[in-house]
Write an enzyme that holds these catalytic residues in place. Structure first.
Site, PDB file in Angstrom:
ATOM      1  N   ARG A   1     105.810  79.460 -39.915  1.00 12.42           N
ATOM      2  CA  ARG A   1     104.844  79.419 -38.803  1.00 12.42           C
ATOM      3  C   ARG A   1     103.817  80.518 -39.049  1.00 12.42           C
ATOM      4  O   ARG A   1     104.199  81.680 -39.237  1.00 12.42           O
ATOM      5  CB  ARG A   1     105.524  79.603 -37.445  1.00 12.42           C
ATOM      6  CG  ARG A   1     106.463  78.471 -37.063  1.00 12.42           C
ATOM      7  CD  ARG A   1     106.817  78.508 -35.584  1.00 12.42           C
ATOM      8  NE  ARG A   1     105.691  78.084 -34.757  1.00 12.42           N
ATOM      9  CZ  ARG A   1     105.697  78.166 -33.432  1.00 12.42           C
ATOM     10  NH1 ARG A   1     106.735  78.682 -32.787  1.00 12.42           N
ATOM     11  NH2 ARG A   1     104.654  77.759 -32.734  1.00 12.42           N
TER      12      ARG A   1
ATOM     13  N   GLN B   1     107.989  75.094 -22.397  1.00 15.94           N
ATOM     14  CA  GLN B   1     108.839  76.266 -22.580  1.00 15.94           C
ATOM     15  C   GLN B   1     109.023  77.044 -21.281  1.00 15.94           C
ATOM     16  O   GLN B   1     110.042  77.713 -21.101  1.00 15.94           O
ATOM     17  CB  GLN B   1     108.260  77.195 -23.660  1.00 15.94           C
ATOM     18  CG  GLN B   1     108.346  76.636 -25.069  1.00 15.94           C
ATOM     19  CD  GLN B   1     107.038  75.992 -25.494  1.00 15.94           C
ATOM     20  OE1 GLN B   1     106.366  75.337 -24.691  1.00 15.94           O
ATOM     21  NE2 GLN B   1     106.668  76.156 -26.751  1.00 15.94           N
TER      22      GLN B   1
ATOM     23  N   ASP C   1     102.163  86.615 -29.643  1.00 13.28           N
ATOM     24  CA  ASP C   1     102.641  86.247 -30.977  1.00 13.28           C
ATOM     25  C   ASP C   1     101.967  87.056 -32.078  1.00 13.28           C
ATOM     26  O   ASP C   1     102.529  87.232 -33.144  1.00 13.28           O
ATOM     27  CB  ASP C   1     102.424  84.758 -31.212  1.00 13.28           C
ATOM     28  CG  ASP C   1     103.407  83.913 -30.418  1.00 13.28           C
ATOM     29  OD1 ASP C   1     104.446  83.559 -30.977  1.00 13.28           O
ATOM     30  OD2 ASP C   1     103.146  83.652 -29.233  1.00 13.28           O
TER      31      ASP C   1
END
Length: 380
Positions: A98, A212, A253
């Site tokens: 990712r 999520q 992130d």
């Protein structure tokens, strides 16, 4: 499923969800994951016995969240070393799994560096593999400690910004124990407020398209007995307009050197809403999520997810854990725009909270100073 609290990984507190652990069943070493695609219907462990299996778990979001991906990457290197695999190939597969979450590469490089350093000192491959595992376990412990400290700093900031308690906090995506070696990042702050009797309501964005928030954050909030309500992402504006949001808490992130924050898509609109309504917008993330090599938000590689996540119901959570694949919600051939993340510029962020303290206002200089104080091992 076995009692997941029975084996707390590498000294992590039993109260934390065991989202990841090192396992050594009779058939050989493995990385055991709480399969997040099956939550909240089922708590099922996924056993990854090789790096390709772990990469698939990362890409399908069975394991996710920047800090936890760093831990998974480190354990993946340890797994490859224990199996005697090609270490360069394994590390490359993991790092590329990712692209946006900077912690993944950090964890891979850190465990790989420890492995190579052991070999350089004359250790054999078996001993070097043990060193790589020890480094992964150290990262796991450090992330749990960072989570605890972020919760403390974040709660202190809330008390400063919102004296009197009774907070109504809005969060997006999932930033709890399911993304961390401890109790999380942004969610850990809200949990701290709950334990201190200062949380009136946690507003949980459902977080499209993979939910999520609905599946994972609501699951964690319920587990802790928090007062929470779920809302569709596009209902947040009406909450702000009604004065029902006191602060926004999100994770990250990747945080660029200028303070731009990449987080789950939908974060940036919340920042714009918060700015307009004069509501604090707070990012909570460990210093390992700060990437001083990425100069600004425009330089962040934003992962594009498959369009079918938007045009079809494909995830295993549909139907209480049963696989429901290819159920269309849009006409056949519909093209979808499905970025996994968006970028929030620093001028929309009230503060970035790390385990080393908070930066407010958010500046590149302030971030660099925090990172310089960090006790985390620096691996370039």
């Amino acid at each position: 499923m076995a009692d997941l609290d029975a084996q707390s990984p590498v000294g992590i507190e039993p109260s934390a969800l065991p989202s990841i652990r090192w396992a050594e069943p009779p058939e050989g070493p493995a990385v055991a994951l709480l399969d997040q695609t099956r939550l909240p219907a089922e708590e099922v462990e996924l056993l990854c016995t090789d790096v390709p299996a772990l990469v698939r778990a990362i890409q399908t979001l069975a394991v996710r969240g920047a800090p936890l991906l760093g831990i998974a990457g480190a354990y993946g290197v340890a797994l490859a070393a224990a199996r005697g695999d090609d270490m360069a190939e394994a590390s490359g597969l993991l790092e590329r799994a990712r692209p946006t979450a900077v912690n993944l590469g950090y964890g891979v490089r850190r465990a790989s560096w420890a492995y190579r350093a052991a070999l350089g000192k004359g250790e054999d491959a078996q001993r070097a593999a043990a060193v790589a595992l020890a480094e992964a376990e150290a990262l796991h412990r450090e992330d749990a400690e960072a989570s605890r400290r972020m919760a403390q700093y974040g709660l202190a900031l809330l008390e400063e910004l919102l004296p009197g308690g009774g907070h109504q906090l809005l969060t997006h995506c999932n930033s709890g124990a399911l993304v961390s070696g401890g109790e999380g990042t942004a969610f850990a702050v809200a949990l701290g407020a709950h334990r201190a009797g200062q949380l009136r309501r946690l507003w949980v964005d459902e977080t499209r398209p993979l939910l999520q928030g609905a599946r994972l954050t609501a699951y964690e909030a319920a587990r802790h007995g928090m007062a929470y309500s779920l809302l569709t992402d596009n209902a947040a504006g009406s909450l702000f307009a009604a004065g029902e949001v006191d602060a926004v808490l999100i994770g990250a992130d990747r945080i660029a050197a200028d303070g731009s924050v990449a987080n789950k898509v939908g974060s940036y609109p919340l920042a714009v809403l918060a700015k307009f309504h004069h509501v604090p917008f707070i990012v909570v993330a460990p210093t390992t999520t700060v990437d001083l090599q990425t100069p600004d938000g425009a330089s962040v590689i934003v992962e594009q997810r498959p369009g079918r996540e938007v045009t079809e119901l494909t995830s295993s959570w549909v139907g209480a854990g049963r696989e429901v694949g290819g159920l269309p919600v849009a006409p056949l051939g519909t093209q979808a725009y499905n970025p996994a993340f968006d970028i929030t510029p620093p001028e929309l962020i009230t503060a970035i909270v790390t385990e080393e303290g908070a930066v407010s206002p958010v500046t590149g200089v302030g971030l660099a100073e925090l990172c310089a104080r960090s006790s985390q091992v620096t691996i370039s």
